[in-house]
Design an enzyme around this catalytic site. Structure first.
Site, PDB file in Angstrom:
ATOM      1  CG  ASP A  10      -0.234  -0.069   2.546  1.00 42.24           C
ATOM      2  OD1 ASP A  10       0.927  -0.532   2.594  1.00 42.24           O
ATOM      3  OD2 ASP A  10      -0.824   0.364   3.556  1.00 42.24           O
ATOM      4  CG  ASP A  14       6.722   1.628   5.508  1.00 42.65           C
ATOM      5  OD1 ASP A  14       5.783   2.229   4.947  1.00 42.65           O
ATOM      6  OD2 ASP A  14       6.536   0.821   6.434  1.00 42.65           O
ATOM      7  CG  ASP A  15       4.140   0.371   1.431  1.00 47.12           C
ATOM      8  OD1 ASP A  15       3.504  -0.682   1.433  1.00 47.12           O
ATOM      9  OD2 ASP A  15       3.969   1.274   2.274  1.00 47.12           O
ATOM     10  CG  ASN A 157       1.924   1.382  14.503  1.00 43.80           C
ATOM     11  OD1 ASN A 157       0.836   0.806  14.448  1.00 43.80           O
ATOM     12  ND2 ASN A 157       2.724   1.472  13.441  1.00 43.80           N
ATOM     13  CD  GLU A 163       0.948  -3.171  11.731  1.00 44.18           C
ATOM     14  OE1 GLU A 163       1.304  -2.480  10.762  1.00 44.18           O
ATOM     15  OE2 GLU A 163       0.113  -4.102  11.652  1.00 44.18           O
ATOM     16  CG  ASN A 165       0.228  -2.820   7.507  1.00 40.01           C
ATOM     17  OD1 ASN A 165      -0.200  -1.778   7.013  1.00 40.01           O
ATOM     18  ND2 ASN A 165       1.471  -3.243   7.318  1.00 40.01           N
ATOM     19  CG  HIS A 236       7.442  -0.015  10.026  1.00 38.09           C
ATOM     20  ND1 HIS A 236       7.675  -0.352  11.339  1.00 38.09           N
ATOM     21  CD2 HIS A 236       7.057   1.290  10.039  1.00 38.09           C
ATOM     22  CE1 HIS A 236       7.447   0.698  12.118  1.00 38.09           C
ATOM     23  NE2 HIS A 236       7.070   1.707  11.352  1.00 38.09           N
TER      24      HIS A 236
END
Length: 310
Positions: A10, A14-15, A157, A163, A165, A236
């Site tokens: 997505d 970081d992706d 987070n 988290e 996702n 991440h």
């Protein structure tokens, strides 16, 4: 032979780094990128994937997937990634279009065409994965491995328990963890060990356009978030690519993971039981990262990407 990887993502700051890492690693063959709504809406994640592949000089199919969770309202993380998902960075327009069809069918067909060969790496909400498993249960037996960036065995987070996702689509995560394969969970406890500190960022100099036009601006934006200011942003998603590339840089522990879907305060929590008997274990939990090995490999991959850019 390079290991084949299918990346469900997505993009997302970081992706973007994870895609570059996979592309710059000759040990991996990225056979496709599928997109899902997550960090930003599906239109943005798909366009970002197309722009990133063009910017990096990649020839990889990009296929759009789910634009919303299985049963819930959309939850985004644009306060972390910016309105366009890339911290406001504007890349050159995409030079290729999205592949026809749906990500779910692309995942099913691509894995079925090479049974036992493809590592399915998911670094966004698990909606596409859940839909694929429901549509074709044999997918579980056909993948080489299933690796996610998501979850946590301590704290979250987006909420104290969850988290992002997993919180974005807990029902999909529950389907994925309960599908019958062994999920490798690269969660927040692990990715917090991969922080782009000032010392790390000094190593990015010399990457030319890649550093100047993308990496420095997105990390500057990412690092402004309160959770990252002290130690530098955690990268991440590249950690999940790193596991597919070199599991030896990780310590993992077997466990049972169940996803909380009903809790008032704990929805999206990955409830992790390290004491579960072997017959109930459904996951390998990454706990320790060889950070020196990780950054050496990541920087080498970025250098290859930078060298190959036009």
């Amino acid at each position: 032979m390079p290991k084949k990887v299918l990346l469900d993502c997505d993009p997302g700051i970081d992706d973007a780094l994870a895609i570059a890492y996979a592309h710059g690693s000759p040990e991996l063959e990225l056979v496709g990128i599928t997109t899902v709504a997550g960090n930003v809406g599906l239109d943005h994640t798909t366009n970002n994937a197309l722009c990133l592949t063009g910017f990096y000089g990649m020839d990889v199919p990009v296929v759009a997937g789910a634009d919303r969770p299985l049963v819930r309202d959309v939850v985004l993380a644009d306060e972390v990634h910016g309105g366009n998902g890339l911290g406001g960075v504007r890349l050159p327009a995409a030079t290729s279009g999205v592949r026809d069809g749906h990500a779910v069918d692309f995942i099913i067909d691509t894995v079925a065409a090479a049974p036992g060969e493809i590592s399915l790496v998911a670094v966004g909400p698990l909606t596409n994965i859940a839909l694929a498993v429901r549509k074709e249960p044999r997918l579980v037996e056909q993948v080489r491995e299933f690796v996610i960036m998501g979850g946590s065995y301590t704290r979250g987070n987006r909420t104290p328990a969850a988290e992002f996702n997993v919180l974005a689509d807990p029902e999909a995560a529950a389907v994925a963890f309960g599908a019958g394969w062994r999920t490798t969970m690269i969660g927040l406890d692990l990715t917090a060990q991969a922080r782009a500190t000032a010392a790390v960022r000094e190593r990015f100099t010399g990457l030319g356009r890649l550093e100047a036009e993308l990496i420095s601006p997105i990390l500057d934006f990412y690092g402004q978030h309160p959770q990252y200011r002290a130690e530098g942003p955690a990268v991440h998603d590249p950690c999940a690519v790193a596991y597919a590339l070199d599991p030896g840089m990780f310590t993992t522990v077997p466990a049972r993971v169940d996803v909380e879907v009903h809790g008032r305060f704990t929805s999206g929590m990955t409830v992790t039981d390290f004491a579960a008997p072997a017959e109930r274990q459904n996951a390998e939990i990454a706990t320790v990262l060889d950070t020196e090995r990780f950054w050496d490999g990541f920087l080498a991959a970025l250098d290859r990407v930078a060298t190959g850019m036009v």
